[in-house]
Motif scaffolding. Structure first.
Motif, short mmCIF file in Angstrom:
data_model
loop_
_atom_site.label_atom_id
_atom_site.label_comp_id
_atom_site.label_asym_id
_atom_site.label_seq_id
_atom_site.Cartn_x
_atom_site.Cartn_y
_atom_site.Cartn_z
N LEU A 4 0.83 -1.21 0.00
CA LEU A 4 0.00 0.00 0.00
C LEU A 4 0.87 1.26 0.00
CD1 LEU A 4 -2.69 -1.08 2.62
CD2 LEU A 4 -3.00 -0.87 0.15
N LEU A 5 1.91 1.24 0.81
CA LEU A 5 2.82 2.39 0.86
C LEU A 5 3.52 2.59 -0.47
CD1 LEU A 5 4.33 1.92 4.43
CD2 LEU A 5 2.61 3.59 3.70
N LYS A 6 3.88 1.48 -1.13
CA LYS A 6 4.52 1.59 -2.44
C LYS A 6 3.55 2.20 -3.46
CE LYS A 6 6.77 -1.03 -6.12
NZ LYS A 6 6.25 -0.11 -7.10
N GLU A 7 2.29 1.76 -3.41
CA GLU A 7 1.30 2.32 -4.34
C GLU A 7 1.09 3.81 -4.09
OE1 GLU A 7 -2.32 -0.04 -4.87
OE2 GLU A 7 -1.20 -1.73 -4.05
N LEU A 8 1.03 4.20 -2.84
CA LEU A 8 0.89 5.63 -2.52
C LEU A 8 2.11 6.41 -2.99
CD1 LEU A 8 -0.70 5.34 1.03
CD2 LEU A 8 -1.77 6.37 -0.99
N ALA A 9 3.28 5.83 -2.81
CA ALA A 9 4.51 6.50 -3.27
C ALA A 9 4.52 6.62 -4.79
CB ALA A 9 5.74 5.73 -2.78
N ASP A 35 -3.15 10.63 -15.18
CA ASP A 35 -3.96 9.44 -15.42
C ASP A 35 -3.40 8.25 -14.64
OD1 ASP A 35 -5.65 10.87 -17.08
OD2 ASP A 35 -4.80 10.05 -18.94
N ASP A 36 -2.07 8.12 -14.63
CA ASP A 36 -1.42 7.04 -13.87
C ASP A 36 -1.77 7.15 -12.38
OD1 ASP A 36 -0.25 6.23 -16.26
OD2 ASP A 36 1.72 7.09 -15.77
N ALA A 37 -1.60 8.35 -11.84
CA ALA A 37 -1.88 8.56 -10.41
C ALA A 37 -3.35 8.32 -10.11
CB ALA A 37 -1.48 9.98 -10.01
N GLY A 38 -4.22 8.79 -10.98
CA GLY A 38 -5.65 8.58 -10.77
C GLY A 38 -6.02 7.11 -10.76
N ALA A 39 -5.39 6.34 -11.63
CA ALA A 39 -5.66 4.90 -11.68
C ALA A 39 -5.21 4.21 -10.39
CB ALA A 39 -4.97 4.28 -12.89
N LEU A 41 -4.94 5.61 -7.39
CA LEU A 41 -5.85 6.00 -6.31
C LEU A 41 -7.21 5.33 -6.46
CD1 LEU A 41 -4.99 9.78 -5.86
CD2 LEU A 41 -4.31 7.84 -4.43
N ALA A 42 -7.67 5.15 -7.69
CA ALA A 42 -8.95 4.46 -7.90
C ALA A 42 -8.86 3.01 -7.45
CB ALA A 42 -9.35 4.54 -9.37
N ALA A 43 -7.72 2.37 -7.73
CA ALA A 43 -7.53 0.98 -7.30
C ALA A 43 -7.51 0.88 -5.77
CB ALA A 43 -6.25 0.41 -7.90
N LEU A 44 -6.86 1.85 -5.14
CA LEU A 44 -6.85 1.85 -3.67
C LEU A 44 -8.25 2.07 -3.11
CD1 LEU A 44 -3.59 3.89 -2.95
CD2 LEU A 44 -4.01 1.49 -2.38
N ARG A 45 -9.03 2.92 -3.75
CA ARG A 45 -10.39 3.18 -3.30
C ARG A 45 -11.23 1.91 -3.40
NH1 ARG A 45 -13.50 8.50 -4.67
NH2 ARG A 45 -12.45 8.99 -2.74
N GLU A 46 -11.04 1.14 -4.48
CA GLU A 46 -11.78 -0.11 -4.64
C GLU A 46 -11.42 -1.11 -3.55
OE1 GLU A 46 -11.45 -1.80 -8.53
OE2 GLU A 46 -12.01 0.09 -9.51
N ARG A 47 -10.18 -1.08 -3.11
CA ARG A 47 -9.72 -2.03 -2.09
C ARG A 47 -10.04 -1.56 -0.67
NH1 ARG A 47 -3.66 -2.58 -3.43
NH2 ARG A 47 -3.62 -3.54 -1.39
N TRP A 48 -10.53 -0.34 -0.52
CA TRP A 48 -10.78 0.24 0.80
C TRP A 48 -11.57 -0.69 1.73
CZ3 TRP A 48 -8.74 4.18 3.37
CH2 TRP A 48 -9.40 4.66 4.50
N PRO A 49 -12.67 -1.29 1.28
CA PRO A 49 -13.44 -2.15 2.20
C PRO A 49 -12.64 -3.33 2.75
CG PRO A 49 -14.74 -1.66 0.24
CD PRO A 49 -13.34 -1.17 -0.01
N ALA A 57 -5.88 3.73 8.50
CA ALA A 57 -5.33 4.86 9.25
C ALA A 57 -4.12 5.46 8.55
CB ALA A 57 -4.94 4.42 10.66
N VAL A 58 -3.45 4.68 7.71
CA VAL A 58 -2.30 5.18 6.96
C VAL A 58 -2.73 5.66 5.58
CG1 VAL A 58 -0.11 4.51 5.90
CG2 VAL A 58 -0.65 3.74 8.20
N VAL A 59 -3.52 4.85 4.90
CA VAL A 59 -3.89 5.16 3.52
C VAL A 59 -4.78 6.41 3.43
CG1 VAL A 59 -5.17 4.33 1.49
CG2 VAL A 59 -3.62 2.80 2.71
#
Length: 100
Positions: A4-9, A35-39, A41-49, A57-59
């Motif tokens: 997750l931290l790598k994806e945020l980075a 577009d890369d960054a948006g993709a 963040l969208a993937a992280l949002r889908e994984r949120w649940p 608490a970190v993401v």
């Protein structure tokens, strides 16, 4: 958590590259990086649940300002416009017979 931290980075680096490209007037590159960054963040949002409380608490606090940076950079991009259709102009070379 490391993934997750790598994806945020990665998303942060993409936004940073877009901001730099915008400063240089490289709008196509900026749009691609955004577009890369948006993709990401969208993937992280889908994984949120699926995320644990500790991961959220970190993401969450990291992704929110990153999203604001992405939105601000997107607002700086010039709007895309379609070219108008016009009648094609004849090419004089098209009217000549090919040379053998």
């Amino acid at each position: 958590m490391d993934a997750l931290l790598k994806e945020l980075a990665d998303a942060s680096m993409a936004v940073g590259a877009a901001e730099e490209a915008l400063g240089e007037g490289a709008n196509v590159t900026a749009r691609e990086r955004l577009d890369d960054a948006g993709a990401i963040l969208a993937a992280l949002r889908e994984r949120w649940p699926e995320l644990s409380g500790a991961e959220r608490a970190v993401v969450g606090p990291t992704a929110a300002p990153l999203r604001r940076r992405l939105d601000a950079a997107q607002a700086r991009l010039p709007k895309l416009s379609a070219l108008r259709e016009v009648a094609a102009e004849p090419d004089p070379q098209d009217e000549q017979a090919p040379e053998a």
